[in-house]
Scaffold this motif. Structure first.
Motif: not given
Lengths: 675, 337
Positions: A5, A8-9, A12, A16, A233-237, A239
């Motif tokens: 996890k 993954n963060y 991301l 981002q 898909d990644m862009t959907k995460q 924020k």
């Protein structure tokens, strides 16, 4: 938190950060391109440029482009929150009270892009505005799309009439763009000939005018299709207040370009050379350079992307400069000195803009580049002045230059074909029908055939339509007539340089004007002849008859190029003869086929004594040229300035046909009885 | 006499022939000719032995100044002697030619004496010496200088000057005088050097430093500013940066310096550093639209479009006819979503 996890963060977070930086990079690049549009356009053209998105965003009878229908799809994604909306609101004097009435309830247009030379050094004062209106056809039914098309046509017409500027709207389905499906040749689109290549050009030259930014712009270059989809898909995460996934649009990835596409695209450029040989040779040279490049089909648009995604970039890469560099590189690699010289001349003319050649370039990147080129290419004054005076070249010189370009394009096409032949038979990656149509279009444009009315230079076609022409008769030493066509005034005929076209008969001269689309206003054509061979009124009347008969300017559509057939025949009696003629002496035929080619034939009827036999000769010729074509649909037209002669011959010809039909009927009935 | 190869550039045959005749009269026989800047540029690259260009000011397509700028921008020819020939000149044109890096301007019609004088100044520029003897003195002087034997070096340099005026020699004299703390004399020597070669950035810098030592800050700033301009024109950004920082030590509020440093850093892609300089300049002169324009440009490169828009808007407010700023502001209004 597990390691997985945590990774993954981290991923991301890094992703981002990159995406936000790339989005900012694209926005800055987009601003720079818009700034170049403003630099090179006149105030008039700019007013139109500002107005277009507004007119697509609203549908009100108060504004141009209004279509009276409740069903019409209009409105661009978040346009009313943009700076351009604020500018155009002022231009159209939209009152605050009016806004809520004109704003769309929802939007139908996801994005509005400009593509092509605008905002680059290739832009000229008269560059077309080529808009891609991106819609999702799964959201809009076919009949609603037609209404949007109608709206676009109205805006186009308004732009041309009020600003003298050409606008082209391409309503594009976002899913089709994603799949590189850009239509067919029959729809007069190059889509079948170039798929990924068209997408590459789009990504390389696009300017976002309103709506959503393509995901392509924010993703790093060189992604595989799988990585591209994963990135979406990644862009959907993400924020972040500076990134909204809905502000972006998926127009598909572009990883590599299939080699076979290059052949179809260069064939398409062969056809496009008919309207703009300079642009075509530059594009074809780029295609060939890319085809043989070592970097295995890496799209050129990625070079642009790398530029604007760089952390610090003082000057963005100009998409046209990039094209010029690659086009020049081809001839340097081939060690083709004449080719290098030719492409340099073409780039020079492309940069100067052949229309605005007379006016000096103002300070700016384009002028600086031209000066650099002149130094690098070691052009002396003679060469420079020669190229600068392009507009003053004679028609023959311009045609010779264009033929030189066409020969080179043809060579490049063969080079590509041979490049593919090494491992496989050349394939065009397009439907067989499209291939036939495209090849026939090229034949129609460039194939020289006996009696075919030749084409004029593209310069003349582009710039001289609607301007004044003089057609004058000259008597040569052997007492034979010669008809000369020049632009402007009679004085232009004093030297051969002013002559655009000449012939011993008047009809081919008129045919030349018609075939080349130069005759849009007959009142601007002046006739001058000896001994009343033709008066001003007679000449204009004849030209009008010809124009109406051939419906000049309407290009043949795709399907028409599948077969070749003569369809129209203009029969001019005793044209150019001075005295009143009761007898038929001379006939001119102008024949048009399905490819819109025009042919001229003439016959001397004086050896035939009998008037009826002369008419029979005409009937035979009609049957020969038009063959099985349905004659009742106005396929031929008999014309003479002597009305009595015209009526007599027309009646006589008609009677022959009637008799022939009767005789055919009798023969048919006899055959039936015999059976 | 040592042979120098000349390149005479002029579109007018008669005028070109006059220069060729004058050179031949002075026994210069190696002469190339060109009708325009483009031809001349080709010759420069093909014939490596060109030692001096004499170009007409007025020429079609590319005038003499434009050609000079191209020559000066090239590393290979940045020091090549370059004379401009013209029959009429304004004060503004003299400044323009000086800034572009001309060796000298020859006014037509010229006397043989004047023409020869001009060529001599060029020879001094090229560190050429009247004879072998003076060259030997120069080389000896350089050795003494390297060994910091200043008096011996001075003595040898003076012997060179007995034969001919030479900018490099005067510069060295100035350098020695500075090292010896004799700044007044150093200034005289540096000035002589700049009179012979008005593009001699090192000499201006030396002069600036000497003035600084004497506490004459206005003159020091002027000289250093001139040196910085020359370095910037020759794209020698590192040297320019050093000199500009030196000016800031004298006057910490010099707008031109901040602005120039900003330009250098922007060109180097150091946008944050450039921005700092522009902002300093703006503090000193808040009403200068060009500084705000430069700030805006920096923000565009840094991709901070909101701040860029703010800066351009302020520039336009201060100078409503500032077309460049207006255009980019409009682009920002349209292009920022």
């Amino acid at each position: 938190m597990t390691d997985n996890k945590s990774n993954n963060y981290t991923d991301l977070f890094v992703f981002q950060k990159k995406i936000l930086s790339h989005a900012k990079g694209f926005a800055a690049y987009n601003v720079k391109r818009i700034r170049e549009i403003i630099r090179y356009f006149s105030k008039r053209a700019l007013d139109l440029f500002y107005a277009v998105p507004f007119l697509l965003h609203v549908n009100s009878p108060r504004f141009p482009g209004y279509v009276e229908s409740e069903m019409i799809p209009y409105g661009i994604y978040r346009f009313h929150q943009s700076g351009l909306w604020e500018i155009t609101k002022k231009i159209f004097r939209v009152t605050p009270g009016e806004i809520r009435h004109i704003l769309p309830r929802s939007y139908s247009i996801h994005a509005l892009y400009l593509m092509g030379s605008l905002g680059t050094i290739g832009q000229t004062g008269y560059s077309d505005l080529d808009y891609w209106i991106c819609v999702d056809t799964s959201e809009i039914e076919e009949k609603k799309l037609r209404l949007l098309q109608q709206k676009a046509e109205l805006i186009k017409k308004w732009g041309k009439e009020n600003f003298g500027q050409d606008i082209n709207f391409f309503i594009m389905d976002i899913n089709k763009i994603k799949n590189n499906d850009f239509g067919r040749i029959t729809e007069d689109s190059s889509g079948s000939a170039q798929k990924s290549l068209l997408k590459e050009e789009f990504y390389r030259t696009l300017i976002l005018i309103a709506g959503k930014m393509p995901f392509w712009a924010v993703f790093p270059p060189g992604l595989t299709d799988k990585e591209y989809l994963h990135s979406i898909d990644m862009t959907k995460q993400i924020k972040n207040i500076n990134f909204f996934v809905d502000d972006h649009i998926d127009l598909g990835n572009l990883s590599a370009i299939c080699k076979e596409e290059f052949l179809g695209a260069s064939l398409w450029q062969c056809f496009k050379a008919n309207s703009d040989p300079i642009k075509s040779i530059i594009k074809t040279s780029l295609l060939v350079e890319r085809f043989f490049a070592d970097d295995e089909g890496l799209p050129l648009c990625d070079e642009i992307k790398k530029g604007f995604q760089r952390e610090h970039s003082e000057d963005h890469i100009d998409p046209y400069l990039l094209v010029f560099d690659h086009a020049l590189r081809l001839y340097e690699t081939l060690e083709d000195e004449p080719g290098l010289d030719l492409i340099r001349r073409c780039i020079f003319l492309r940069l100067n803009g052949i229309v605005s050649m007379r006016s000096r370039l103002t300070e700016g990147p384009k002028k600086a580049l031209l000066e650099k080129y002149i130094i690098d290419w070691k052009w002396d004054d003679e060469k420079l002045n020669r190229m600068k005076s392009y507009a003053q070249w004679s028609e023959t010189e311009k045609l010779a230059f264009e033929n030189e370009i066409l020969r080179k394009i043809s060579f490049l096409f063969e080079l590509l074909q041979s490049g593919l032949k090494n491992d496989q038979l050349p394939s065009f990656n397009m439907t067989p029908e499209d291939l036939i149509i495209l090849k026939n279009k090229i034949r129609a444009c460039f194939q020289k055939r006996p009696a075919k009315i030749p084409k004029c230079s593209t310069y003349l076609k582009k710039l001289a339509a609607g301007s004044g022409y003089v057609i004058s008769q000259q008597i040569e030493e052997n007492d034979k007539s010669k008809w000369l066509l020049s632009q402007g005034s009679l004085s232009n005929q004093k030297s051969d340089r002013g002559i655009l076209y000449s012939s011993h008969s008047l009809i081919p001269v008129l045919g030349w004007l018609i075939a080349n689309g130069l005759c849009t206003d007959v009142s601007s054509i002046y006739f001058w002849s000896f001994q009343g061979a033709i008066t001003q009124i007679q000449g204009q009347k004849l030209l009008k008859e010809l124009y109406n008969f051939f419906e000049s300017g309407i290009a043949a559509q795709g399907e028409a190029f599948l077969t070749l057939q003569n369809i129209k025949m203009f029969i001019a009696l005793n044209t150019g003869l001075s005295s009143n003629q009761d007898t038929l002496c001379h006939v001119d035929y102008l024949i048009q086929n399905t490819w819109q080619e025009l042919f001229h034939y003439e016959i001397d009827l004086t050896p035939i004594e009998n008037e009826s036999q002369k008419c029979y000769q005409i009937v035979s010729d009609i049957q020969f040229f038009l063959q099985d074509f349905n004659k009742t649909k106005g396929a031929y037209r008999i014309y003479s300035r002597w009305k009595r002669l015209e009526t007599e011959v027309a009646d006589s010809v008609e009677n022959f046909f009637k008799a022939a039909s009767f005789s055919e009927l009798i023969t048919e009935q006899t055959e039936k009885k015999q059976r | 006499m040592e042979q120098i190869t000349f390149l005479v550039v002029d579109g007018e045959e008669e005028s070109k022939q006059n220069v060729i005749n004058a050179l031949s009269y002075l026994k210069y026989n190696k002469i190339y000719t060109a009708n325009n800047g483009n031809e001349a540029w080709s010759i420069l690259h093909m014939r490596k032995d060109v030692g001096c260009i004499i170009s007409a000011w007025e020429m079609p397509n590319m005038n003499g100044i434009a050609f000079l700028r191209i020559v000066r921008a090239s590393d290979q020819f940045s020091d090549l002697a370059f004379f401009l020939v013209t029959d009429d000149i304004t004060r503004g044109q003299v400044v323009e030619a000086g800034e572009a890096g001309t060796t000298g301007i020859i006014i037509k019609p010229f006397t043989m004496e004047n023409f020869n004088k001009k060529l001599n100044s060029m020879k001094q520029l090229r560190h050429e010496f009247a004879n072998l003897e003076s060259q030997k003195h120069f080389e000896k002087a350089k050795v003494h200088l390297d060994n910091k034997n200043y008096e011996k070096a001075l003595s040898e340099f003076k012997k060179v000057l007995e034969y001919t005026e030479n900018a490099e020699v005067y510069y060295n004299v100035g350098y020695i005088k500075t090292s010896q703390g004799n700044h007044e004399e150093a200034i005289i020597a540096f000035r002589k050097a700049t009179q012979i070669n008005n593009m001699f950035a090192r000499a201006y810098r030396g002069m600036g430093t000497a003035y600084k030592k004497l506490g004459r800050s206005t003159e020091a700033e002027e000289s250093l500013q001139k040196a910085a301009e020359i370095y910037m024109n020759k794209q020698m950004d590192d040297n320019a940066e050093e000199v500009l920082n030196e000016i800031l030590q004298i006057n910490p509020n010099t707008v031109n310096v901040f602005n120039s440093l900003g330009i250098i850093y922007r060109k180097q892609g150091k946008f944050e550093k450039a921005l700092v300089q522009y902002q300093r300049a703006q503090k000193v002169d808040p009403d200068e639209a060009k500084i705000l324009y430069n700030i805006g440009r920096c923000y565009v490169e840094m991709k901070d479009l909101a701040k860029a828009k703010e800066a351009f808007a302020q520039a336009v407010e201060l100078s409503p006819d500032f077309e460049e700023a207006k255009q980019i502001l409009k682009a920002l209004e349209i292009g920022v979503f």
